[in-house]
Design a protein around this motif. Structure first.
Motif, mmCIF file in Angstrom:
data_model
loop_
_atom_site.group_PDB
_atom_site.id
_atom_site.type_symbol
_atom_site.label_atom_id
_atom_site.label_comp_id
_atom_site.label_asym_id
_atom_site.label_seq_id
_atom_site.Cartn_x
_atom_site.Cartn_y
_atom_site.Cartn_z
ATOM 1 N N ALA A 232 -33.425 -33.309 -68.681
ATOM 2 C CA ALA A 232 -32.350 -33.392 -69.674
ATOM 3 C C ALA A 232 -31.120 -34.078 -69.090
ATOM 4 O O ALA A 232 -30.471 -34.891 -69.746
ATOM 5 C CB ALA A 232 -31.996 -32.003 -70.181
ATOM 6 N N ILE A 233 -30.815 -33.769 -67.844
ATOM 7 C CA ILE A 233 -29.671 -34.425 -67.196
ATOM 8 C C ILE A 233 -29.934 -35.917 -67.059
ATOM 9 O O ILE A 233 -29.052 -36.748 -67.310
ATOM 10 C CB ILE A 233 -29.381 -33.776 -65.819
ATOM 11 C CG1 ILE A 233 -28.846 -32.354 -66.036
ATOM 12 C CG2 ILE A 233 -28.379 -34.609 -65.025
ATOM 13 C CD1 ILE A 233 -28.668 -31.545 -64.772
ATOM 14 N N GLU A 234 -31.164 -36.254 -66.691
ATOM 15 C CA GLU A 234 -31.514 -37.675 -66.581
ATOM 16 C C GLU A 234 -31.348 -38.388 -67.917
ATOM 17 O O GLU A 234 -30.867 -39.519 -67.981
ATOM 18 C CB GLU A 234 -32.959 -37.840 -66.077
ATOM 19 C CG GLU A 234 -33.071 -37.700 -64.570
ATOM 20 C CD GLU A 234 -34.519 -37.542 -64.101
ATOM 21 O OE1 GLU A 234 -35.442 -37.834 -64.891
ATOM 22 O OE2 GLU A 234 -34.698 -37.100 -62.947
ATOM 23 N N GLU A 235 -31.758 -37.714 -68.995
ATOM 24 C CA GLU A 235 -31.611 -38.295 -70.336
ATOM 25 C C GLU A 235 -30.127 -38.514 -70.662
ATOM 26 O O GLU A 235 -29.725 -39.557 -71.175
ATOM 27 C CB GLU A 235 -32.247 -37.359 -71.373
ATOM 28 C CG GLU A 235 -31.890 -37.655 -72.822
ATOM 29 C CD GLU A 235 -32.673 -38.823 -73.422
ATOM 30 O OE1 GLU A 235 -33.560 -39.359 -72.728
ATOM 31 O OE2 GLU A 235 -32.382 -39.185 -74.578
ATOM 32 N N THR A 236 -29.314 -37.505 -70.355
ATOM 33 C CA THR A 236 -27.875 -37.609 -70.627
ATOM 34 C C THR A 236 -27.290 -38.828 -69.921
ATOM 35 O O THR A 236 -26.528 -39.602 -70.505
ATOM 36 C CB THR A 236 -27.139 -36.347 -70.127
ATOM 37 O OG1 THR A 236 -27.854 -35.197 -70.570
ATOM 38 C CG2 THR A 236 -25.731 -36.294 -70.657
ATOM 39 N N GLU A 237 -27.676 -38.994 -68.659
ATOM 40 C CA GLU A 237 -27.144 -40.107 -67.875
ATOM 41 C C GLU A 237 -27.711 -41.445 -68.354
ATOM 42 O O GLU A 237 -27.006 -42.452 -68.420
ATOM 43 C CB GLU A 237 -27.440 -39.887 -66.387
ATOM 44 C CG GLU A 237 -26.602 -38.743 -65.830
ATOM 45 C CD GLU A 237 -26.910 -38.398 -64.379
ATOM 46 O OE1 GLU A 237 -27.891 -38.959 -63.829
ATOM 47 O OE2 GLU A 237 -26.185 -37.559 -63.818
ATOM 48 N N LYS A 238 -28.989 -41.418 -68.730
ATOM 49 C CA LYS A 238 -29.609 -42.645 -69.230
ATOM 50 C C LYS A 238 -28.855 -43.153 -70.452
ATOM 51 O O LYS A 238 -28.556 -44.339 -70.575
ATOM 52 C CB LYS A 238 -31.073 -42.364 -69.614
ATOM 53 C CG LYS A 238 -31.820 -43.586 -70.117
ATOM 54 C CD LYS A 238 -33.095 -43.215 -70.874
ATOM 55 C CE LYS A 238 -34.219 -42.812 -69.941
ATOM 56 N NZ LYS A 238 -35.434 -42.415 -70.708
ATOM 57 N N MET A 239 -28.496 -42.242 -71.364
ATOM 58 C CA MET A 239 -27.871 -42.678 -72.608
ATOM 59 C C MET A 239 -26.427 -43.127 -72.416
ATOM 60 O O MET A 239 -25.964 -44.041 -73.094
ATOM 61 C CB MET A 239 -27.970 -41.592 -73.685
ATOM 62 C CG MET A 239 -29.402 -41.281 -74.094
ATOM 63 S SD MET A 239 -30.521 -42.710 -74.194
ATOM 64 C CE MET A 239 -29.914 -43.507 -75.669
ATOM 65 N N ILE A 240 -25.719 -42.517 -71.471
ATOM 66 C CA ILE A 240 -24.360 -43.017 -71.242
ATOM 67 C C ILE A 240 -24.440 -44.419 -70.642
ATOM 68 O O ILE A 240 -23.587 -45.275 -70.897
ATOM 69 C CB ILE A 240 -23.512 -42.052 -70.360
ATOM 70 C CG1 ILE A 240 -22.030 -42.297 -70.606
ATOM 71 C CG2 ILE A 240 -23.819 -42.181 -68.894
ATOM 72 C CD1 ILE A 240 -21.533 -41.941 -71.983
ATOM 73 N N ASN A 241 -25.503 -44.660 -69.892
ATOM 74 C CA ASN A 241 -25.705 -46.010 -69.352
ATOM 75 C C ASN A 241 -26.062 -47.008 -70.453
ATOM 76 O O ASN A 241 -25.644 -48.163 -70.404
ATOM 77 C CB ASN A 241 -26.782 -45.999 -68.273
ATOM 78 C CG ASN A 241 -26.282 -45.377 -66.986
ATOM 79 O OD1 ASN A 241 -25.091 -45.474 -66.665
ATOM 80 N ND2 ASN A 241 -27.154 -44.703 -66.271
ATOM 81 N N VAL A 242 -26.825 -46.565 -71.441
ATOM 82 C CA VAL A 242 -27.142 -47.428 -72.584
ATOM 83 C C VAL A 242 -25.841 -47.808 -73.305
ATOM 84 O O VAL A 242 -25.615 -48.972 -73.645
ATOM 85 C CB VAL A 242 -28.112 -46.721 -73.559
ATOM 86 C CG1 VAL A 242 -28.146 -47.440 -74.905
ATOM 87 C CG2 VAL A 242 -29.518 -46.666 -72.957
ATOM 88 N N TYR A 243 -24.970 -46.827 -73.493
ATOM 89 C CA TYR A 243 -23.694 -47.103 -74.171
ATOM 90 C C TYR A 243 -22.845 -48.087 -73.373
ATOM 91 O O TYR A 243 -22.235 -49.002 -73.928
ATOM 92 C CB TYR A 243 -22.906 -45.807 -74.383
ATOM 93 C CG TYR A 243 -23.477 -44.895 -75.436
ATOM 94 C CD1 TYR A 243 -24.232 -45.397 -76.502
ATOM 95 C CD2 TYR A 243 -23.267 -43.522 -75.385
ATOM 96 C CE1 TYR A 243 -24.752 -44.551 -77.465
ATOM 97 C CE2 TYR A 243 -23.772 -42.672 -76.347
ATOM 98 C CZ TYR A 243 -24.516 -43.192 -77.388
ATOM 99 O OH TYR A 243 -25.014 -42.361 -78.336
ATOM 100 N N ALA A 244 -22.787 -47.866 -72.070
ATOM 101 C CA ALA A 244 -21.981 -48.749 -71.221
ATOM 102 C C ALA A 244 -22.546 -50.165 -71.275
ATOM 103 O O ALA A 244 -21.799 -51.147 -71.372
ATOM 104 C CB ALA A 244 -21.965 -48.229 -69.791
#
Length: 491
Positions: free
Chosen positions: A183-195
């Motif tokens: 779940a943490i990996e997913e959270t970080e993955k998506m903030i990277n998608v936004y960036a």
RNA sequence: CGGGGUAUAGCGCAGUCCGGUUAGCGCACCUGGUUUGGGACCAGGGGGUCGUAGGUUCGAAUCCUACUACCCCGACCA
């Protein structure tokens, strides 16, 4: 239109309202700044939406759609969540109108009161987790990776067009995972998608980090965010991604059997960006001539304006332009040929500048004679003549160049307006007189953050994820700190 | 919810203090003509319950009262 937008904050509002209304983007409705995006503005948003949607799909997500109304009782299940949203909910209490007895119109029928009020979703965690309970039984059902495009309502005390409207359009991703790590990996993955989206599509540089507890999403364990700097020196939160831990799983009793036949609560994330990104786009690049759109998001990338005196000349230009349009389209360039006879060339030039069309081609009798075209770029307002042959390749390169240039310009601006403060006086001086991002030490307590906010209106925009460790003293309290955090005044 | 402001043609405004011809200007719109390489010009034209309701007056956009809406600044927030 007000001038000197970049340097004079007091002109901002006038400039902004003029811009969005005249550029046919949006207008305020009577209902607390509800946003109405007119066709031109919507086509910009649609491009953003499509690009984001593709990125979500590439990262394994599926779209779904959940109900608009949420029973009131759902909100009471997660304590922090209700605390965070209770003050700004639109509530449906009745289901019928009737004619007023005095004949003056209609009124709410008092006999049509609902047993349980319905909340117009301010965000969909509650109704989605109530649904997930039925969808998730086994570790084989996980991960569940779902995104929803929807409009939501938050009854803010004060609205600001595009940045904080009572109703706004957004996407919200809601995922369920078997492990905390995933779940943490997913959270970080998506903030990277936004960036990635902000920088590569919007040409808007962003800082990535996590929120301080004060600024964290209601119900989240950790909130990741991207923050951009607007041209007036204020920060804008452009997107968030939340690690929700097991808070919602526990509140809505979403459990699964793992491979060892043990019952566990699932781990959750949620993440979202909204039409606020339209505001961010406008405020990042626009100038006193109107919108400036990055080519990747511009509904029209190239506009061709004919200049002529007679019908014969126009006919000749029409014929000359035809193959150029075909060539541009072959390179997937969105091109519009505006040969309306109802507007003059000068009028069209101004109109498309206002709308932010990245490249304008003008072609007249002189050009026909010389086999050239005049190319004007929106970002620098430079004009230059090119030979007609291979103009398609020239334009393609130019569009890429403009995309890059906008990003570099915005990045330079941010660098120029990012400072370090080591003392309280220094900090106050920067916040009051210069604006921008300020890297400063903070003792890590909510009380200190609140005190700084009360004194200066500046908040911690984020704590850098991979920030350098550095011993220092809190600018307010002088207590020890191990890392600088980013302060700014924000929207 | 507190403080400030505004309401007159599609948009932007003047007129209101100090009541008195037929309510005016710019942009936009329509017609005709000349124009067309950075928002053209000339001539003519259409468009108004002056935010709503009441009051004062021979007479109200203008004075009085109440109400409503919107904008800006705060608290709150994506």
């Amino acid at each position: 239109m007000a001038k000197n937008f970049v340097t004079r904050e007091e002109n901002y509002s006038q400039w902004y309202n003029d811009l969005v209304i005249k550029a046919n983007l949006a207008e305020n409705s009577a209902v607390r700044g509800c946003m109405v995006i007119k066709p031109y503005g919507y086509s910009i948003w649609e491009r953003m939406q499509r690009a984001l949607d593709d990125m979500f799909k590439e990262t394994g997500h599926e779209n779904a759609y959940f109900p608009l109304f949420i029973p009131k009782s759902f909100f009471s299940r997660e304590a922090d969540h209700v605390e965070g949203f209770a003050k700004e909910c639109a509530v449906v209490t009745h289901y019928r109108l009737r004619n007023s007895p005095d004949g003056s119109g209609v009124e709410v029928d008092p006999d049509a009161k609902l047993e349980e009020e319905l909340i117009v979703r301010p965000t969909s965690e509650t109704i989605i987790w109530d649904t997930y309970r039925n969808w998730i039984q086994s570790y084989r059902d996980l991960p569940l990776l779902i995104n929803q495009w929807a409009n939501v309502v938050r009854w803010e005390m004060r609205t600001r067009l595009f940045l904080r409207t009572a109703e706004f359009l957004w996407q919200e991703g809601h995922t369920a995972h078997a492990t905390e790590q995933e779940a943490i990996e997913e959270t970080e993955k998506m903030i990277n998608v936004y960036a990635d989206f902000a920088e590569n599509w919007m040409a808007m540089p962003v800082l990535k980090g996590i929120k301080s507890p004060n600024e964290r999403f209601a119900g989240a364990v950790e909130t990741y965010c991207i923050e951009a700097l607007m041209q007036d020196g204020k920060a804008l939160q452009a997107g968030t991604s939340h690690f929700l831990g097991q808070n919602f799983a526990k509140a809505f009793n979403v459990q699964f059997l793992n491979s060892e036949n043990v019952l566990e609560y699932v781990w959750a994330t949620s993440w979202g960006v909204s039409t606020r990104l339209m505001g961010a786009l406008v405020m990042s690049h626009s100038d006193d001539h109107g919108l400036v759109l990055p080519p990747k998001l511009a509904p029209v990338q190239v506009v061709i304006v004919p200049i002529y005196k007679s019908d014969e000349q126009l006919q000749l230009i029409n014929e000359t332009v035809e193959p150029i349009i075909a060539d541009l389209k072959k390179l997937d360039i969105r091109v519009k040929y505006d040969n309306r006879t109802t507007q003059k060339p000068g009028w069209k030039f101004n109109e498309y500048e206002f709308q932010g069309v990245p490249v304008r081609i003008a072609i007249g009798p002189r050009d026909i004679e010389n086999k050239t075209v005049e190319v004007a770029r929106r970002d620098t307002l430079e004009k230059k003549s090119y030979q007609m042959t291979c103009i398609d390749v020239v334009i393609k390169n130019l569009l890429e160049q403009i995309q890059k240039n906008l990003y570099i310009k915005a990045l330079d601006f941010r660098e120029e307006n990012t400072r370090k403060a080591d003392t309280w006086d220094e900090f106050v001086d920067i916040i009051e007189n210069k604006g921008g991002f300020v890297y400063a030490h903070w003792d890590g307590t909510s009380e200190t953050e609140q005190a700084i906010k009360d004194k200066t209106k500046a908040t911690i925009r984020l704590i850098p994820i991979e920030g350098k460790k550095e011993q220092g003293k809190c600018i307010l309290t002088g207590k020890p700190s191990e890392q600088r955090v980013v302060f700014a005044r924000s929207y």
